[in-house]
Design a protein around this motif. Sequence first.
Motif, PDB file in Angstrom:
ATOM      1  N   GLU A 162      17.816  42.705  74.489  1.00  0.00           N
ATOM      2  CA  GLU A 162      17.033  42.723  75.724  1.00  0.00           C
ATOM      3  C   GLU A 162      16.794  41.316  76.257  1.00  0.00           C
ATOM      4  OE1 GLU A 162      13.232  44.428  74.856  1.00  0.00           O
ATOM      5  OE2 GLU A 162      12.907  43.154  73.100  1.00  0.00           O
ATOM      6  N   GLY A 163      16.461  41.271  77.543  1.00  0.00           N
ATOM      7  CA  GLY A 163      16.127  40.009  78.168  1.00  0.00           C
ATOM      8  C   GLY A 163      16.393  40.059  79.668  1.00  0.00           C
ATOM      9  N   PRO A 164      15.977  39.010  80.370  1.00  0.00           N
ATOM     10  CA  PRO A 164      15.299  37.836  79.824  1.00  0.00           C
ATOM     11  C   PRO A 164      13.904  38.191  79.287  1.00  0.00           C
ATOM     12  CG  PRO A 164      16.153  37.412  82.041  1.00  0.00           C
ATOM     13  CD  PRO A 164      16.234  38.875  81.818  1.00  0.00           C
ATOM     14  N   VAL A 165      13.556  37.621  78.142  1.00  0.00           N
ATOM     15  CA  VAL A 165      12.263  37.882  77.529  1.00  0.00           C
ATOM     16  C   VAL A 165      11.300  36.747  77.865  1.00  0.00           C
ATOM     17  CG1 VAL A 165      13.118  39.341  75.676  1.00  0.00           C
ATOM     18  CG2 VAL A 165      13.069  36.892  75.354  1.00  0.00           C
ATOM     19  N   THR A 166      10.032  37.067  77.915  1.00  0.00           N
ATOM     20  CA  THR A 166       9.011  36.089  78.268  1.00  0.00           C
ATOM     21  C   THR A 166       8.579  35.290  77.044  1.00  0.00           C
ATOM     22  OG1 THR A 166       7.190  37.617  77.856  1.00  0.00           O
ATOM     23  CG2 THR A 166       8.171  37.633  80.070  1.00  0.00           C
ATOM     24  N   LEU A 226      13.092  28.173  72.021  1.00  0.00           N
ATOM     25  CA  LEU A 226      13.350  29.344  72.868  1.00  0.00           C
ATOM     26  C   LEU A 226      12.168  29.616  73.782  1.00  0.00           C
ATOM     27  CD1 LEU A 226      15.095  31.952  70.521  1.00  0.00           C
ATOM     28  CD2 LEU A 226      16.095  30.073  71.829  1.00  0.00           C
ATOM     29  N   ILE A 227      10.980  29.485  73.259  1.00  0.00           N
ATOM     30  CA  ILE A 227       9.779  29.699  74.074  1.00  0.00           C
ATOM     31  C   ILE A 227       9.727  28.690  75.213  1.00  0.00           C
ATOM     32  CG2 ILE A 227       7.247  29.573  74.055  1.00  0.00           C
ATOM     33  CD1 ILE A 227       7.356  30.776  71.218  1.00  0.00           C
ATOM     34  N   ILE A 262      17.949  35.840  76.008  1.00  0.00           N
ATOM     35  CA  ILE A 262      18.313  37.216  75.646  1.00  0.00           C
ATOM     36  C   ILE A 262      18.266  37.287  74.124  1.00  0.00           C
ATOM     37  CG2 ILE A 262      19.981  39.076  75.939  1.00  0.00           C
ATOM     38  CD1 ILE A 262      19.002  37.859  78.589  1.00  0.00           C
ATOM     39  N   ILE A 263      17.625  38.304  73.578  1.00  0.00           N
ATOM     40  CA  ILE A 263      17.492  38.404  72.124  1.00  0.00           C
ATOM     41  C   ILE A 263      18.082  39.706  71.608  1.00  0.00           C
ATOM     42  CG2 ILE A 263      15.431  36.946  72.036  1.00  0.00           C
ATOM     43  CD1 ILE A 263      13.796  39.588  71.634  1.00  0.00           C
ATOM     44  N   ALA A 264      18.454  39.685  70.341  1.00  0.00           N
ATOM     45  CA  ALA A 264      18.812  40.893  69.601  1.00  0.00           C
ATOM     46  C   ALA A 264      17.802  41.009  68.473  1.00  0.00           C
ATOM     47  CB  ALA A 264      20.232  40.790  69.053  1.00  0.00           C
ATOM     48  N   ARG A 265      17.152  42.155  68.381  1.00  0.00           N
ATOM     49  CA  ARG A 265      16.133  42.311  67.342  1.00  0.00           C
ATOM     50  C   ARG A 265      16.267  43.665  66.655  1.00  0.00           C
ATOM     51  NH1 ARG A 265      11.727  45.458  69.272  1.00  0.00           N
ATOM     52  NH2 ARG A 265      11.743  45.731  71.550  1.00  0.00           N
ATOM     53  N   ILE A 266      15.803  43.704  65.438  1.00  0.00           N
ATOM     54  CA  ILE A 266      15.620  44.950  64.701  1.00  0.00           C
ATOM     55  C   ILE A 266      14.128  45.045  64.426  1.00  0.00           C
ATOM     56  CG2 ILE A 266      16.095  46.198  62.564  1.00  0.00           C
ATOM     57  CD1 ILE A 266      18.834  44.910  62.504  1.00  0.00           C
ATOM     58  N   GLU A 267      13.510  46.064  65.025  1.00  0.00           N
ATOM     59  CA  GLU A 267      12.050  46.174  65.048  1.00  0.00           C
ATOM     60  C   GLU A 267      11.488  44.903  65.666  1.00  0.00           C
ATOM     61  OE1 GLU A 267      10.818  47.264  61.098  1.00  0.00           O
ATOM     62  OE2 GLU A 267      11.559  49.317  61.332  1.00  0.00           O
ATOM     63  N   ASN A 268      10.677  44.139  64.939  1.00  0.00           N
ATOM     64  CA  ASN A 268      10.071  42.935  65.518  1.00  0.00           C
ATOM     65  C   ASN A 268      10.714  41.648  65.021  1.00  0.00           C
ATOM     66  OD1 ASN A 268       8.122  44.268  67.117  1.00  0.00           O
ATOM     67  ND2 ASN A 268       6.825  44.574  65.316  1.00  0.00           N
TER      68      ASN A 268
END
Length: 217
Positions: free
Chosen positions: A15-19, A45-46, A57-63
Motif C-alpha cells: 500500500e501507499g503512499p503511506v503517511t 522513510l518518515i 510504498i510499503i509491503a507489510r505482513i500484519e503490522n
Amino acid sequence: MKQTFPTHKGELIVEGPVTAESLSQLSFDDDLRAFRPPKRQKEALIEISEIPDGRIIIARIENDIMGYVTFHPPDCFERWAKGPPELLELGAIEVSPKVRGLGVGKKLLQVAFSDPAMENHVVIATEYYWHWDLERTGLRVWEYREVMDRLMSSAGLHIRETDDEEICSHPANMLTVRYGKNLSQSSIDHFEKILFANSERGDCLAGNESRPSKPGN
C-alpha cells in the motif's frame, strides 16, 4: 492504493503512499538494513513521507514492514535536480530476506505505478552496485544487475545512457528512466538534455550492455 496478496508467510499488504503517522505505528523488520540500520532507515522513510512529492510504498505482513520503495525529488546537489520539475527519483527499494522469492519487489512497483499521479512524472532510478545485497543473495555483481534490470523493466523503467560520474564509476551501475503518459514533450526534452553534461558524449555510456564475458566482481 492498496493490494493484498496471499503468501505462505501470511497475507502481504502492499500500500501507499503511506503517511508519516502510519509509518510511525508500524514495526520495521530487522533485516531491512541495506542502506542504514533499521531504526534509522525507518526514520528516513518518515522524513521522506513528509516532504513535498515524497512517496513511500510499503509491503507489510500484519503490522510488520517487510519491504518498501521510496520516491522523492532529487537532492539539490545532484545533476538530476537540473531536470524538469516533474522529475522524481526512485530513491530506494528494499525487501527483507524473510520474504524474498515472493515477488515483493515487483508488487511494490506495481502498486506504486498504478497510481495515476505517477503518469505526471519522469521517474529515474540510479542503481549503484555498492548498495546491492551481494553477500546475502549469493549473486555476483553482473547477475544482480540483471535482476535489477528485470525488476525496473517490469515497471517501465528502462536503461538510459548518461555520462553522470557516479553512474560511470563502475560499469555495472545503471540509470533507468520512465516517462509518465501525461508528460509534455518539453519536459521530456528538458530531461534528455541533462543526461550528458557535455555536448560531446564521453567514453562512458553508462547503461550500454558491454560487460565481462563471465559474471564476476
